[in-house]
Design an enzyme around this catalytic site. Structure first.
Site, PDB file in Angstrom:
ATOM      1  N   SER A 145      -9.772   1.576   2.782  1.00 12.87           N
ATOM      2  CA  SER A 145      -8.927   2.389   1.937  1.00 12.87           C
ATOM      3  C   SER A 145      -7.864   1.586   1.181  1.00 12.87           C
ATOM      4  O   SER A 145      -7.339   2.078   0.185  1.00 12.87           O
ATOM      5  CB  SER A 145      -8.232   3.466   2.773  1.00 12.87           C
ATOM      6  OG  SER A 145      -7.316   2.871   3.687  1.00 12.87           O
ATOM      7  N   LYS A 202       0.855  -1.186   0.000  1.00  9.81           N
ATOM      8  CA  LYS A 202       0.000   0.000   0.000  1.00  9.81           C
ATOM      9  C   LYS A 202       0.892   1.237   0.000  1.00  9.81           C
ATOM     10  O   LYS A 202       1.905   1.268   0.718  1.00  9.81           O
ATOM     11  CB  LYS A 202      -0.893  -0.021   1.247  1.00  9.81           C
ATOM     12  CG  LYS A 202      -1.922   1.093   1.309  1.00  9.81           C
ATOM     13  CD  LYS A 202      -2.795   0.944   2.557  1.00  9.81           C
ATOM     14  CE  LYS A 202      -3.921   1.970   2.610  1.00  9.81           C
ATOM     15  NZ  LYS A 202      -4.771   1.819   3.821  1.00  9.81           N
ATOM     16  N   SER A 207      -9.875  -0.729   6.981  1.00 15.16           N
ATOM     17  CA  SER A 207      -9.257  -0.515   5.667  1.00 15.16           C
ATOM     18  C   SER A 207      -8.497  -1.711   5.091  1.00 15.16           C
ATOM     19  O   SER A 207      -8.088  -1.679   3.938  1.00 15.16           O
ATOM     20  CB  SER A 207      -8.303   0.685   5.720  1.00 15.16           C
ATOM     21  OG  SER A 207      -9.048   1.876   5.666  1.00 15.16           O
TER      22      SER A 207
END
Lengths: 93, 492
Positions: free
Chosen positions: B154, B79, B178
Site C-alpha cells: 500500500s 506516507k 506494504s
C-alpha cells in the site's frame, strides 16, 4: 456468502450498501472465504492461539497527569459541534 | 542533479558541514516534485511553505552553532497514514479528506528531532488496504519505471517518491508487505522492522498486531540510518519493545560465516520465471561472498495469506469502527437517526476494498463463526511463527523473492480481490511472525522492471539483516534511478 448473510454482516458493520454492491461483494467475499477454508486442512487441536507475535504482557506506567489537548483542539475536526460538544441526531425520544 | 542523486548519508554530511543549506536541498526537491509528480502522483499533499519552514529551522539551528541530527536537511516523504500536527492526514480515504491531526506521531517527532525535512505526504491504498495503490480515494500512483504499471502498495507513493528521487527517503507502514512489495516493484530498499521496534503512536491503525513503520531508501545504509532514528521504546505505544537501539550502520556489509536459509516453499507455482532467475542469481552472489546457503522448510507458507485475511480483517473491522461521522472526518448530510448516520457516512466515506475487509473481519468475529475462522486463524498464526523459530535455529537470515511478479499493469487485478491478495504471499509471514524483513533490488526483468530480493531475520536482529543486505548490495550495485523512462524529459 449468500445475499442475506452479506446484508446481515453489512448491518453489523454499520455500512449501508447499494443493491449492486451487495451482489458484487457476495461473489467476491464468497471467493475469499472459499480460499480461507483451506485452513481446515490443518489439525490445530493442540495449538495455542497467537494474538500477537512479540508477546509483551502487563505493560504498566505511572498514573501521572500530563499536558493534553485543549477541548477546542480535541473537537476541531468534528463535522458538527456545539461549543465543545459533538452534535448528533437525537438518540432519546 | 548531484543533490537529487545523493544518498541521505552524504546529504546530511554536506548540510552539517555547510557545503549546502537545507533550504537549497528542499527547494531542489520541491522543484523536482513540481516537474515530475504530475506524471507519477506519488504525493497527496505538498506544501512548500511547510517544507521550507522545516528546512529554514535546520539552517537556523546550524547558524546558532547547535549540533545537527543524523538526517540533517534530508528530504523525507511521509506516507499519509502518519499523523502530522497541523498538516492534513487522509490515509488515502474520503472519510479523512479534511482531517488535520492535532498531534504528530512519535515517528514524525523523531524524524524532526533528527533534523529531517518533510517534502510531502505520500499516496497510498485507502487505510493501507491494497497492493497496488489503486485503492487510494485520490487516484493511483504510477510506477516510475513504467507509468502504465502500478508501483505496488500500500505504500506506493512512498516507494515511487524515492524511485523517482522526489525524496531521498520515505517512511511507510507494512501490515502484510506494504513497504517491501512496493520497494521491490519500484527498485528501492524497503525495511519492515521487528513488530514493536518502532512506535505506532500516531500511525492510523489498520491491523494493530501486524502494523509496523519502516523506511524506504535508495541504499541499505540510508535505511539503517533511518531505523536508528525512529526505533526505540515509547511509553505511548504499549506494544513497543523496551530494548536498546542497536548501531545499525556499524556492522554493515559483514558477510563472514553467515548462514542464509532458502525456503523450498518459496520456489513454487505462481512465482514468475524471470523473478525466480534473478533471485537464484542473487543466491549465487551471496554464496560467492562467503555465505553458506542452507535449504530450510517453512511448511505452513501456503496458509499465510488465508491466515492473514482473517487476522488483519478482524483487527481492521474493530479499528475502523471509530469512523462514525461524529468525532472527526466526513459525515453524510441529511440523516435523521444515529444508526442511519453511521451506515450512510461509512457507505459514502469508504471505498470498496475497505468495505469488503470490514465486512470480512466482522464476519470472522461474528457469533457462530468466531471459532471456525478467527480462532482457527490465530492458531495457524502460531504454526507459522513456529516454522520461523525452527528455521532460525539453523540459519541467520532467510532469503527469497519479495513479490511473485514484477509490477503489473494498472487495472489488471482490480476486479479480483483474491488475486491482489496473493501478491503478498512472500511478505505476509513476517508480519504474522513479528520478525524483521527487508527488500533490496536484485536486477530487472527483460522488460526493464525491477525485481526485489527479500531477507527475513530474527526478532530484533535488524543488524544481521541489514548487514547481509548491504553486503549483497555492495557486490551488485544495480541502478536505482529509472533514467530511460518517459518522465525523464520533464527533468530538464
Amino acid at each position: 456468502m449468500d445475499l442475506a448473510t452479506v446484508e446481515y454482516v453489512a448491518r453489523l458493520s454499520r455500512v449501508a450498501l447499494s443493491p449492486e454492491e451487495l451482489q458484487l461483494f457476495a461473489g467476491q467475499l464468497s471467493k475469499v472465504l472459499d480460499y480461507i477454508t483451506q485452513l481446515n486442512a490443518l489439525d490445530t487441536g493442540d495449538v495455542t492461539a497467537l494474538a500477537q507475535a512479540v508477546e509483551i504482557t502487563n505493560v504498566l506506567r505511572d498514573d501521572v497527569a500530563r499536558e493534553s489537548l485543549e477541548p477546542s483542539e480535541a473537537v476541531a475536526n468534528a463535522p458538527e459541534k456545539i461549543g465543545h460538544f459533538y452534535k448528533v441526531p437525537a438518540v432519546l425520544e | 542533479m548531484e543533490i537529487i542523486s545523493s544518498t541521505a548519508v552524504d546529504l546530511s554530511r554536506m548540510v552539517v558541514s555547510g557545503e549546502i543549506s537545507a533550504r537549497e536541498v528542499a527547494q531542489t526537491f520541491l522543484d523536482r516534485i513540481a516537474k515530475i509528480d504530475p506524471q507519477i502522483h506519488a504525493f497527496l499533499h505538498v506544501d512548500p511553505r511547510w517544507t521550507l519552514s522545516l528546512a529554514d529551522a535546520v539552517d537556523a539551528k546550524r547558524a546558532a552553532g547547535k549540533r545537527l541530527g543524523p538526517l540533517a536537511g534530508v528530504p523525507v516523504a511521509l506516507k499519509d497514514i502518519l499523523c502530522t500536527r497541523g498538516v492534513p492526514t487522509t490515509c488515502g480515504s474520503r472519510i479523512l479528506e479534511n482531517f488535520v491531526p492535532p498531534y504528530s506521531s512519535t515517528c514524525v517527532e523523531k524524524l524532526l528531532a533528527a533534523d529531517a525535512v518533510f517534502v510531502g505526504k505520500a499516496n497510498m491504498d485507502e487505510f493501507a488496504m491494497g497492493s497496488s495503490t489503486e485503492n487510494s480515494a485520490f487516484g493511483p500512483t504510477a510506477n516510475p519505471w513504467d507509468p502504465s504499471r502500478i508501483p505496488g502498495g500500500s505504500s506506493g507513493g512512498s516507494a515511487a517518491s524515492v524511485a523517482a528521487r522526489m525524496a531521498t527517503l520515505a517512511v511507510g507502514s507494512d501490515t502484510g508487505g506494504s513497504i517491501r512489495q512496493p520497494a521491490a516493484l519500484c527498485g528501492v530498499v524497503g525495511l519492515k522492522p521487528t513488530y514493536g521496534r518502532v512506535s505506532r503512536y500516531g500511525l492510523v491503525a489498520f491491523a494493530s498486531s501486524l502494523d509496523q513503520i519502516g523506511p524506504f531508501a535508495s541504499n541499505v545504509r540510508d535505511a539503517a540510518r533511518v531505523l536508528g532514528v525512529i526505533a526505540g521504546h515509547d511509553p505511548l505505544d504499549s506494544t513497543s519493545i523496551p530494548a536498546e537501539v542497536d548501531d545499525y550502520e556499524a556492522a554493515l556489509g559483514d558477510m563472514k560465516g553467515v548462514r542464509v536459509g532458502v525456503p523450498r516453499e518459496y520456489f513454487t507455482e505462481g512465482l514468475d520465471g524471470e523473478v525466480e532467475a534473478r533471485v537464484r542469481a542473487a543466491l549465487s552472489v551471496l554464496e560467492g561472498l562467503g555465505a553458506r546457503i542452507v535449504e530450510v522448510t517453512l511448511p505452513h507458507t501456503p496458509y499465510a495469506v488465508a491466515t492473514y485475511y482473517i487476522v488483519a480483517t478482524a483487527e481492521a473491522s474493530s479499528n475502523l469502527a471509530r469512523y462514525d461521522g461524529v468525532h472527526y472526518g466526513y459525515r453524510r448530510p441529511g440523516t435523521s437517526d444515529i444508526i442511519e448516520l453511521y451506515c450512510k457516512t461509512r457507505e459514502s466515506g469508504f471505498g470498496a476494498e475497505v468495505k469488503r475487509r470490514i465486512m470480512l473481519g466482522t464476519f470472522v468475529l461474528s457469533s457462530g463463526f468466531y471459532d471456525a475462522y478467527y480462532l482457527k486463524g490465530l492458531k495457524v498464526r502460531r504454526l507459522i511463527k513456529d516454522d520461523f523459530d525452527a528455521a532460525f535455529k539453523t540459519v541467520d537470515v532467510i532469503a527469497g523473492p519479495t513479490s511473485p511478479t514484477a509490477a503489473f499493469k494498472m487495472g489488471e487485478k482490480v476486479e479480483d480481490p483474491l488475486s491482489m491478495y496473493l501478491c503478498d504471499i512472500f511478505t505476509i509471514s513476517a508480519n504474522l511472525a513479528g520478525i524483521p524483513a527487508v527488500s533490496v533490488p536484485c536486477g530487472f526483468t527483460s522488460g526493464g522492471l525491477p525485481v526485489g530480493l527479500q531477507f527475513t531475520g530474527k526478532v530484533l536482529d535488524e543488524r544481521t539483516l541489514l548487514s547481509v543486505a548491504a553486503a549483497y548490495e555492495a557486490a551488485t550495485k544495480f541502478p536505482t534511478i529509472p533514467e530511460a523512462l518517459s518522465w525523464k524529459e520533464a527533468r530538464g
